[in-house]
Design an enzyme around this catalytic site. Structure first.
Site, PDB file in Angstrom:
ATOM      1  CG  ASP A  16       1.305  -4.143   5.452  1.00 44.62           C
ATOM      2  OD1 ASP A  16       2.115  -3.416   6.057  1.00 44.62           O
ATOM      3  OD2 ASP A  16       0.132  -3.800   5.241  1.00 44.62           O
ATOM      4  CG  HIS A  18       1.670   2.569  12.810  1.00 46.93           C
ATOM      5  ND1 HIS A  18       0.306   2.734  12.884  1.00 46.93           N
ATOM      6  CD2 HIS A  18       1.892   1.796  11.718  1.00 46.93           C
ATOM      7  CE1 HIS A  18      -0.274   2.078  11.883  1.00 46.93           C
ATOM      8  NE2 HIS A  18       0.672   1.512  11.169  1.00 46.93           N
ATOM      9  CD  GLU A  49      -2.969  -1.144   5.602  1.00 44.77           C
ATOM     10  OE1 GLU A  49      -2.994  -2.223   6.222  1.00 44.77           O
ATOM     11  OE2 GLU A  49      -2.431  -0.106   6.071  1.00 44.77           O
ATOM     12  CD  GLU A  50      -0.924   2.321   7.900  1.00 40.78           C
ATOM     13  OE1 GLU A  50      -1.632   2.001   8.868  1.00 40.78           O
ATOM     14  OE2 GLU A  50       0.190   1.825   7.671  1.00 40.78           O
ATOM     15  CG  ASP A  74       3.019   0.094   8.036  1.00 36.68           C
ATOM     16  OD1 ASP A  74       2.471  -0.306   6.984  1.00 36.68           O
ATOM     17  OD2 ASP A  74       2.426   0.155   9.117  1.00 36.68           O
ATOM     18  CG  HIS A  97      -0.463   0.027   2.541  1.00 40.23           C
ATOM     19  ND1 HIS A  97      -0.087   1.194   3.185  1.00 40.23           N
ATOM     20  CD2 HIS A  97      -0.260  -0.968   3.441  1.00 40.23           C
ATOM     21  CE1 HIS A  97       0.320   0.910   4.413  1.00 40.23           C
ATOM     22  NE2 HIS A  97       0.243  -0.394   4.604  1.00 40.23           N
TER      23      HIS A  97
END
Length: 358
Positions: free
Chosen positions: A234, A322, A211-212, A179, A65
């Site tokens: 991912d 993240h 996606e997030e 990510d 993504h």
């Protein structure tokens, strides 16, 4: 790591901003590199993009993504500070005093995430994670009018800052947004590896958007392509740092890609899962197994498209996701590509039909 092409590809992917809903910059980077391997490129109406190889049944989808966790400017204070809302999952502890890029219509601005100074916090406040609503971005403006003169507007996206770097152990790769630029990189390398091969299927390889914030591009892309088999690429949470619990396994950098056996969004199709495991064993490709109570990937939407799509998650372990920085291992990326290439080459019509159903 000696491959300069790979290094520069990683650098370009990870240093290009793309918060959810604002993936246009990294979209164009992805499109440029997909076009190096195929002129057959397609996208959905939200911006998910794939390159196409082959021209027959079945249809195979491989996708990372494009988006990364970031923020949105929600208000400008009278004093010129920017209030922000999270785009994707954030934990307050990793945010404070970090530099960010405010992506305005008139150009990028550098800011820093601040809050009330720790010296004036009460004892009770010190025990709690600072709320994002109590944080702000300082761009050096002295008033709302000056911030607006700089070009800032409510609704502007905000991205993290951290240059790509190959660490002294040259397999260790540091970047702000593995990510999920790791998945984008894997999808591009799969296209590169297979572009001159005769495939027993049609391969669609690329990346989704948003996606997030709810696997949104995965839903639209899967409905557009209607694949027979899908793979979400991912990252998973590395468990090889101090303080991590290891009761459910031990995901470690350098020990191979992760095969997702369960997460909150999907239990993978049993026969496809076994086929991927058998292929890894046959070609001595190392792999790790991940069983998670929470979290999810684009596979959660891929496998629900139309009449159902047997789907598997092929990830790589990453540290500190993240946040403003993360670390992955080059050999994990290479082995993920190798495994997907071997599996895709075996997915002819007969094999896929045998995989479908129970």
């Amino acid at each position: 790591m000696n491959n300069n092409h790979d290094v520069e590809l990683m650098r370009e992917l990870t240093e290009t901003q793309g918060p959810p809903g604002f993936e246009d910059r990294v979209y164009h980077v992805m499109k440029k590199h997909i076009s190096e391997h195929t002129q057959s490129i397609d996208h959905d109406n939200l911006g998910s993009i794939v390159g196409k190889l082959g021209n027959g049944d079945p249809k195979i989808l491989v996708a990372g993504h494009l988006d990364e966790v970031g923020f949105l400017v929600s208000a400008i204070t009278d004093e010129g500070f920017l209030r922000i809302k999270p785009l994707g999952g954030w934990w307050g502890h990793v945010m404070l005093s970090q530099r960010v890029t405010v992506m305005t219509q008139r150009g990028d601005l550098t800011g820093v995430i601040g809050s009330k100074a720790p010296h004036v916090l009460t004892l009770e406040e010190r025990k709690k994670v600072m709320k994002i609503s109590d944080m702000f971005v300082d761009i050096g403006a002295t008033s709302r009018e000056e911030a607006e003169k700089f070009g800032v507007a409510v609704g502007d996206p905000v991205a993290t800052i951290c240059p790509f770097e190959v660490l002294p152990n040259q397999n260790m790769l540091l970047a702000r947004n593995w990510d999920n630029r790791a998945g984008c990189y894997i999808a591009l390398k799969v296209l590169e590896r297979l572009r001159h091969e005769h495939l027993p299927n049609t391969l669609y390889s690329g990346a989704t958007v948003q996606e997030e914030v709810g696997l949104r591009g995965a839903e639209t892309l899967a409905h557009m392509i209607n694949p027979d088999i899908a793979f979400a690429c991912d990252v998973g949470v590395a468990e090889d740092t101090p303080g991590m619990k290891r009761e459910n396994g031990y995901l470690k950098l350098g020990k191979g890609p992760i095969l997702g056996f369960m997460d909150r969004s999907m239990v993978p199709h049993r026969k496809l899962r076994q086929m991927v495991v058998n292929t890894a064993k046959e070609f001595s490709i190392p792999y790790q197994i991940d069983i998670m109570d929470g979290g999810g990937t684009d596979a959660g939407k891929f496998h629900l498209a139309h009449r159902g799509v047997p789907t598997m998650v092929v990830s790589v372990p990453a540290r500190y996701i993240h946040s403003h920085v993360s670390i992955v291992h080059k050999e994990d990326l290479d082995h993920a590509v190798e495994l997907l290439v071997k599996v895709i080459q075996r997915l002819d019509n007969k094999t896929v039909e045998e995989l479908k159903g129970l």
